[in-house]
Enzyme design. Sequence first.
Site, PDB file in Angstrom:
ATOM      1  N   PHE A 136      -2.100  -2.549  -2.028  1.00  0.00           N
ATOM      2  CA  PHE A 136      -2.657  -1.287  -1.548  1.00  0.00           C
ATOM      3  C   PHE A 136      -2.238  -0.191  -2.511  1.00  0.00           C
ATOM      4  O   PHE A 136      -1.042  -0.007  -2.768  1.00  0.00           O
ATOM      5  CB  PHE A 136      -2.166  -0.935  -0.135  1.00  0.00           C
ATOM      6  CG  PHE A 136      -2.779   0.343   0.373  1.00  0.00           C
ATOM      7  CD1 PHE A 136      -4.021   0.333   0.991  1.00  0.00           C
ATOM      8  CD2 PHE A 136      -2.141   1.557   0.208  1.00  0.00           C
ATOM      9  CE1 PHE A 136      -4.608   1.512   1.432  1.00  0.00           C
ATOM     10  CE2 PHE A 136      -2.716   2.742   0.645  1.00  0.00           C
ATOM     11  CZ  PHE A 136      -3.958   2.718   1.254  1.00  0.00           C
ATOM     12  N   ASP A 221       3.476   0.109  -8.980  1.00  0.00           N
ATOM     13  CA  ASP A 221       3.247   1.077  -7.907  1.00  0.00           C
ATOM     14  C   ASP A 221       4.476   1.054  -7.003  1.00  0.00           C
ATOM     15  O   ASP A 221       4.659   0.136  -6.199  1.00  0.00           O
ATOM     16  CB  ASP A 221       1.984   0.672  -7.133  1.00  0.00           C
ATOM     17  CG  ASP A 221       1.706   1.565  -5.924  1.00  0.00           C
ATOM     18  OD1 ASP A 221       2.620   2.311  -5.521  1.00  0.00           O
ATOM     19  OD2 ASP A 221       0.597   1.492  -5.379  1.00  0.00           O
ATOM     20  N   LYS A 250       5.409   9.577  -1.699  1.00  0.00           N
ATOM     21  CA  LYS A 250       6.049   9.512  -0.396  1.00  0.00           C
ATOM     22  C   LYS A 250       7.384  10.248  -0.314  1.00  0.00           C
ATOM     23  O   LYS A 250       7.443  11.392   0.074  1.00  0.00           O
ATOM     24  CB  LYS A 250       6.181   8.059   0.063  1.00  0.00           C
ATOM     25  CG  LYS A 250       4.816   7.428   0.403  1.00  0.00           C
ATOM     26  CD  LYS A 250       4.952   6.125   1.113  1.00  0.00           C
ATOM     27  CE  LYS A 250       3.606   5.478   1.433  1.00  0.00           C
ATOM     28  NZ  LYS A 250       2.802   6.214   2.417  1.00  0.00           N
TER      29      LYS A 250
END
Length: 395
Positions: A136, A221, A250
């Site tokens: 993702f 990532d 985040k």
Amino acid sequence: MVNVVETTDESIFQTYKRYPVVLVRGKGCLVWDDKGREYLDFLAGIAVCNLGHCHPAVVQAAKEQCDKLMHVSNYFYTEPQAALSELIIKNSFADRIFFCNSGAEANEAALKLARKYGQDHSDGKKYEIITMNYSFHGRTFATLTATGQDKFHHGFGPLLPGFKYVPFNDIKALRAAVSDITCAVMLEPIQAEGGVNMPVKGYLKSVRELCDEKGLLLIYDEVQVGLGRTGKLFAYEYAGVAPDIMTLAKAIGGGLPGGAMLAGKTVAETFTTGSHATTFGGNPVVMAAGVATMKVLLEGSVLENCRTMGAYFMEQLEKFKAKYPQFVKEIRGAGLIIGMETTLDGRDIVSRCLEKGLIINFTRDTVLRFLPPLIVEKQHIDRCMQVLDEIFAAL
């Protein structure tokens, strides 16, 4: 007074399946709703609040910066941006950093950089990027295409050309997928949204060696697993295998929206004036909060606590698995990103937890995901286990 639930449901796009709770306050590992009920938060804003909710150092830094300068364009220099870049670069493989506002933006920048580098070094021939099944990477068209899950693609075709998917942990499949037009391989060191899938021993090293052999860029990532979530500042440190490009987001702003794309000097030089930009990236308030966040991570005992509490949590979950073998298939994770694969409907278990004052999450329908703040204590973990035990015993 506005009816929060009714107004939200009537006026905001229905792109989220929200739980019927209005959260109004948070502190540490706890949040409270508008009725005064307390919840133990083992989701932390989906790995955003790594230092817990409203960490005093982060709040103070943001407040002070708000009083001085809230925004200027990137045509000018600002002290918070310089300070955060120095802290991250000194503690990572990278030489250069590009600040943005989210994980999707960071990954978008990484994909653009990889393609430009590939084309600049191949007379325009190399542009293909290989990513992993169950990965993702975001919701923009490029990052959506990079995401190796069909359920996110449905209804948005045709997707961006030049992407190929292979199974995670399968170096043979990756080697077979590399072609004359491949420029990069992109993966998460731990697949978070895909079910907390761990790399097998030696996998990241083998991917690095393949990329070096074929002249490909390696992109990590670390949007969800970076900045302390695994017990080290970056997840790639466990394998000792650095990438060419890495993305963060985040947790970078301690609760404020931020993102970053990092690269070594040679790769970074591919981007020149005008190659890429963002209006709000590197916002002074977010950067000031980011500096405070990094200092707490680097100077305190947060990373050690993450490792210690992560080991304790895993130990308790393994005992739980032994107690409920008919429901629990596997426990996996690192530090304080932990997945418990079950035979049950994840949404049902998450809803039952919420009713008992525990916030968790699920992925891939049946994997319960635990992402508590890195400052979590044994008493919080014990409380979480008690709630789970009550639910599973009733089943």
